[in-house]
Enzyme design. Sequence first.
Site, short mmCIF file in Angstrom:
data_model
loop_
_atom_site.label_atom_id
_atom_site.label_comp_id
_atom_site.label_asym_id
_atom_site.label_seq_id
_atom_site.Cartn_x
_atom_site.Cartn_y
_atom_site.Cartn_z
N HIS A 64 8.00 2.77 -1.58
CA HIS A 64 6.74 2.04 -1.47
C HIS A 64 5.52 2.90 -1.24
CE1 HIS A 64 7.79 -2.28 -1.52
NE2 HIS A 64 8.98 -1.83 -1.18
N LYS A 78 -7.10 -7.17 3.56
CA LYS A 78 -5.86 -6.41 3.52
C LYS A 78 -5.78 -5.63 4.83
CE LYS A 78 -7.43 -4.51 -0.36
NZ LYS A 78 -6.41 -4.40 -1.39
N ARG A 79 -4.63 -4.97 5.08
CA ARG A 79 -4.55 -4.17 6.29
C ARG A 79 -5.70 -3.16 6.33
NH1 ARG A 79 -0.07 -4.76 9.81
NH2 ARG A 79 -1.08 -3.03 10.86
N LYS A 95 -7.32 2.62 2.29
CA LYS A 95 -7.84 1.43 1.60
C LYS A 95 -9.38 1.38 1.62
CE LYS A 95 -3.74 -1.49 2.53
NZ LYS A 95 -3.36 -2.11 1.25
N THR A 153 -0.67 -5.96 -4.02
CA THR A 153 -0.27 -7.26 -4.58
C THR A 153 -1.39 -8.28 -4.42
OG1 THR A 153 0.85 -7.72 -2.48
CG2 THR A 153 2.23 -7.05 -4.35
N LYS A 161 -2.96 -11.53 -6.71
CA LYS A 161 -3.24 -12.88 -6.22
C LYS A 161 -4.68 -13.29 -6.58
CE LYS A 161 -0.42 -11.80 -2.16
NZ LYS A 161 -0.56 -11.34 -0.75
C1 LIG Z 1 -0.65 -10.11 -0.23
C2 LIG Z 1 -0.87 -9.83 1.19
C3 LIG Z 1 -1.03 -8.52 1.64
C4 LIG Z 1 -1.06 -7.34 0.69
O1 LIG Z 1 -2.39 -7.07 0.36
P1 LIG Z 1 -2.83 -5.72 -0.41
O2 LIG Z 1 -4.27 -5.94 -0.66
O3 LIG Z 1 -2.03 -5.67 -1.66
O4 LIG Z 1 -2.56 -4.61 0.52
C5 LIG Z 1 -1.24 -8.30 2.99
N1 LIG Z 1 -1.27 -9.32 3.86
C6 LIG Z 1 -1.13 -10.60 3.46
C7 LIG Z 1 -1.20 -11.68 4.48
C8 LIG Z 1 -0.92 -10.90 2.12
O5 LIG Z 1 -0.76 -12.17 1.75
#
Ligand SMILES: *Cc1c(COP(=O)(O)O)cnc(C)c1O
Length: 889
Positions: free
Chosen positions: A427, A620-621, A626, A731, A735
């Site tokens: 990953h 995101k985190r 990032k 991911t 979305k």
């Molecule tokens: C999809 C998702 C992530 C992943 O987000 P990235 O922008 O791809 O790092 C993290 N937290 C939650 C709650 C998510 O639904």
Amino acid sequence: MTLDNGYFSTTIPLSTAKATTPGVQSDVPVATLPTPLKRVVSGAALKELLAGSAGQPKTPSHGDAEFRDYTHYELPRDLVTIKNTVIMHLSATFLRTPSSIDSAHAYLASAFAVRDRLLQRWNLTNEYHDRINAKRIYYMSLEFLIGRTFDNALLALNLREEYSKVLGKVGFKLEDIIDEERDAALGNGGLGRLAACYVDSMACKDYPGWGYGLRYKYGMFQQQIINGYQVEAPDCWLDTPNPWEFPRPDVTYPVKFYGHLVHDPTNPRRFKWESDVVYDAMAFDVPVPGYGTKNVGNIRLWSCKTNHLFDLNKFNSGDYAGATGGQVAAQVLTDVLYPNDNTNEGKELRLRQEYLFCSATLQDIIARFKKTGKPWVEMPDLVAIQLNDTHPTLGVPELMRILIDEEGLEWDAAWDITKRVFAFTNHTILPEAMEKWPVPMLDKILPRHMGIIYDINLFFLQEVEKLYPNDRDLLRRISVIEESNPQQVRMAYLACVGSHKVNGVAAIHSDIIKQTIFSDFVKVQGEDKFINKTNGVSPRRWMNECNPAMSALITEVVGDSSWINELTKIKAIEAKVDDADFRERWWAAKQQAKAHLAEYILSTTGIKVNPNALFDIQVKRIHEYKRQFMNILSVIHRYGQLKKMSAEERAKQLHRVVIFAGKAASGYWVAKQVIKLINSVAEVINNDEEIGDVLKVVFIPDYSVTAAESIIPASDISQHISTAGTEASGTSNMKFCLNGGIILGTVDGANIEIGEEVGEENIFFFGCLAHEVEDFRHYLRFHQPKPDEALQAAFDLIQAGTFGEAHIFQPLIDSILRGGDVYLLSVDFPSYIQAHQAVEEAYRDHDEWITKSILNVARMSKFSSDRSIQEYAEEVWNIEPLPVDNSKV
Ligand SMILES: *Cc1c(COP(=O)(O)O)cnc(C)c1O
């Protein structure tokens, strides 16, 4: 028979306490105890030993025909039955009456009523798969970021309308009832959510798939924002009854730690592991509803079981509290999820957590395999195990240990089976995320596994040596054991050596791992072992559930809702791109989602935003790679520009709401300072009357799956701006696009493949490329970066104290100016600002923007997790869909 092993004399399981009372002690078959156990005791292991039936599966009894008929009967779906079932649970499960119902109990009773149906299907699914000896795929993941299940289950069972009506009759709105559910937040971010999307896809696409994980008592912490800072609060998600787990005290395994090895004189590779600490891992099953299918998947989560730990000596001597002392240590193992995303914590407790998980899982898988009565060589025909990152890698030596030491296989046979069973998903290549365990620590906690790892490595290096004689440096580089002080076990290498396939999670990432961490392995083991499986997300949760308005529109165009399980069908909306009526309704759906988010923002932050502004979202985190810092710097720069404008000029500007959300690991200081900066900037800008609605900045607290379901459908632009080469896939980029939002992003991770699918004109790329990063970093190690005018202007505003005391934020600025600018903010900032301008221009062309939005969705079908799972099934697991057929059970 004596009881002098120090185990009976100090600690015994509560359930068998009677057996040791004076006079009946001689009945206890102590001679069969394999090991003198000292302090902590395994209840289940002991029970089995006392029963003299260790490991013997019970013969299943199928009952008479009438009884079987009953178990195959599905609950009717009419409103009266549903109402009665809800009332039955209300009274029988929760001791309430319809006159004393509150929304919490309306939720619980409804959830239990829905659960009844799922458990029945769950049983049929598993009976069927058992009956036909189906090959099962086991997805091992230390994280499952599931979110809520109630709405998901209602949609899967096609009972949403019915429950809405029944609840309406007792005076509740379904939406409010849904809001009573707490998230199952047993994960940090993308990796854990991927695991949840994958088990969802396995269920929906009729694969016999199970997830395996840990049942953390405290999941991902809850984030509060106090004075602009992140403050963590525990996530006590199990304080209220959880309808979505089913305790399985009958499925409990002993897991050993520490101790020493006794050599088996008959076989140089066989050992007896005499351990003095044994915990019990007990299963909880979480049903995974398959949408539009009878298939119900399962996530089996292990909890450290403690009820059988009881020190009778202490109890008898009056130390009632001390008698349960062992429980504390046992409980801690599955108490908390480590809140790190993409960072290796390296704590001993974490290692023990990982082993408890691996041992219980492998014992369970093996017990299920043994019930088939098949020979061991056929195990890979019935069992596929996917390692979600390196966290479950101890499964490899654990399977070897069980096969060799307990089942009596020879090394070569065991190794052949192991490699054919396991496959490994990498990953990340971030150095701080690479799992390594010090040899002395592993040797102390898991002496047998350390020995097995040494042997695996020895035989592997002998093979390498044969292929490349006299290449000492290659052996040093490729060794599973790093020759540091102390030596370390490289878990990614162990996972690679122990698997038949290794995959990355997006095309660019799979290429990068072949060129970097696994380049020697590609040379030695061949290219074919290293493949790509681009991530995907579940269209059930990330379209149908979170975006009902847009989904209804797609259903209308496709003609039915079959697209939800066959996403390639959404291509049909491309033909509607010039249809005025469709376009208008498309835009209305987006506006509805934005209005909904505006309400959510108001209720969680008190900030009022205009739903007609451009919604620019990064959720995101919080992590340096990032680059949320770069985002807020661009906001600061924009603020500076707006302040310099005349009122007339400002009035002509595009209105924008910049939205952030995300958690920082509790020990990640820099990330927490970024949160503080965002909140400080928001405070100033949102209260600047000159600015008004032209620019708003929002930090939504406590990002979660449920929050994401409100946030994601509302984006116009979403930002995925990692330094090229650092985000393996991402991911949430998928979305957002699946909900008609457009990406502003770097040429990184799955952004690249999204761009290929939607077309370059429907995505905004900027920044340097992955292959350029190395040179820039090298340059910046020896030269101070020269910020361009825009970046310098942002630094100046911070340093002038515009957003509060400047010294708080100086370390962030220093990370760029003095710390080598590892994530290349100074390099990418100019093109980032240009990309923002391109976004604004595009957004002003309202018609063009709607076209982009529609085309984004129409062309995104590749990013369904169904596609990912199908590829894994065909190329890694060698399994086929098996729709559940009741008649064959
Ligand atoms: C999809 C998702 C992530 C992943 O987000 P990235 O922008 O791809 O790092 C993290 N937290 C939650 C709650 C998510 O639904």
